[in-house]
Write a protein that holds these residues in place. Sequence first.
Motif, PDB file in Angstrom:
ATOM      1  N   THR A 139       0.845  -1.196   0.000  1.00 30.09           N
ATOM      2  CA  THR A 139       0.000   0.000   0.000  1.00 30.09           C
ATOM      3  C   THR A 139       0.877   1.242   0.000  1.00 30.09           C
ATOM      4  OG1 THR A 139      -0.138   0.042   2.416  1.00 30.09           O
ATOM      5  CG2 THR A 139      -1.840  -1.200   1.246  1.00 30.09           C
ATOM      6  N   GLU A 141       0.566   5.829  -0.607  1.00 32.34           N
ATOM      7  CA  GLU A 141       0.082   7.040   0.036  1.00 32.34           C
ATOM      8  C   GLU A 141      -1.387   7.289  -0.310  1.00 32.34           C
ATOM      9  OE1 GLU A 141       1.758   8.362  -3.985  1.00 32.34           O
ATOM     10  OE2 GLU A 141       2.051   6.747  -2.521  1.00 32.34           O
ATOM     11  N   THR A 142      -2.022   8.139   0.469  1.00 33.58           N
ATOM     12  CA  THR A 142      -3.411   8.499   0.211  1.00 33.58           C
ATOM     13  C   THR A 142      -3.473   9.790  -0.610  1.00 33.58           C
ATOM     14  OG1 THR A 142      -3.590   9.763   2.268  1.00 33.58           O
ATOM     15  CG2 THR A 142      -4.200   7.434   2.350  1.00 33.58           C
ATOM     16  N   LEU A 151      -6.450   5.311  -1.898  1.00 36.05           N
ATOM     17  CA  LEU A 151      -5.148   4.778  -1.490  1.00 36.05           C
ATOM     18  C   LEU A 151      -4.422   4.183  -2.690  1.00 36.05           C
ATOM     19  CD1 LEU A 151      -3.171   3.908   0.815  1.00 36.05           C
ATOM     20  CD2 LEU A 151      -4.496   1.784   0.952  1.00 36.05           C
ATOM     21  N   ILE A 206      -8.669   2.493   4.997  1.00 35.14           N
ATOM     22  CA  ILE A 206      -7.510   3.138   4.369  1.00 35.14           C
ATOM     23  C   ILE A 206      -6.542   3.665   5.426  1.00 35.14           C
ATOM     24  CG2 ILE A 206      -6.795   5.167   3.028  1.00 35.14           C
ATOM     25  CD1 ILE A 206      -9.191   4.633   1.185  1.00 35.14           C
ATOM     26  N   LYS A 210      -2.741   1.978   5.042  1.00 28.38           N
ATOM     27  CA  LYS A 210      -1.882   2.820   4.201  1.00 28.38           C
ATOM     28  C   LYS A 210      -0.410   2.699   4.611  1.00 28.38           C
ATOM     29  CE  LYS A 210      -2.393   6.965   7.086  1.00 28.38           C
ATOM     30  NZ  LYS A 210      -2.826   8.383   7.130  1.00 28.38           N
TER      31      LYS A 210
END
Length: 232
Positions: A139, A141-142, A151, A206, A210
Amino acid sequence: MIKKFLPLLLLSFMSFASIAKNTNYASNSSKSNLSEKIEIIYKSLNANNFVLPEINCFKKAMDGFFNLKEKGLISKDILTVIDFSLSSTKKRLWVIDLSTNTILYNTLVSHGMKSGLEYADSFSNSQSSNKSSLGFYATGETYNGKHGLSLKLDGLEKGINSNARSRAVVMHGAGYANPSIIKSQGYLGRSQGCPAIPEALKAEIIKVIKNKSCLFIYHPTKTYKIASKLMS
């Protein structure tokens, strides 16, 4: 009586940390030991009133997780498992905290519109395919996009999901991923390849997964089994 319950007590105190520390991929013997350790983790999972993922799916997810952790490609003890062998009407996404062996979330998740209707059975790494990609992801970054909080995902398997970021395959919430859609059309709505989840849970999930946790999308297709280098 004490002897009778001792094995159960030992099982309950088995920690993911100690198993991860002693993981080694160098020999067939260590692979056999790893399989046994993964079974112990599975049996000690706190389901938290959710249904457990199917054990074969979980074993493959954990196998790749240990491999990626060893390589430093992921850093969190959080594992997200998506089982695309299941109907889209089922809750086929799990978020598992491996530091406590607890299932945190179990929810619906959409597959790509060209991957199938109720069931996903076709997968691709190609641009504009509108299909889901299998395998292991880290995963990222947002960001805020057309679906709000989203995400980014980095596919870690060349030729299988390595185009995820350039394809904009991300996790996001979507109205078509809500349970009400199943009632109206008989199966969950589909994405352009993203693992879309219900709007009500997107912010929570998320936030937890993340930044360098492991996400695994499973399907028992032979094509993936042959191509993947991350599972023993």
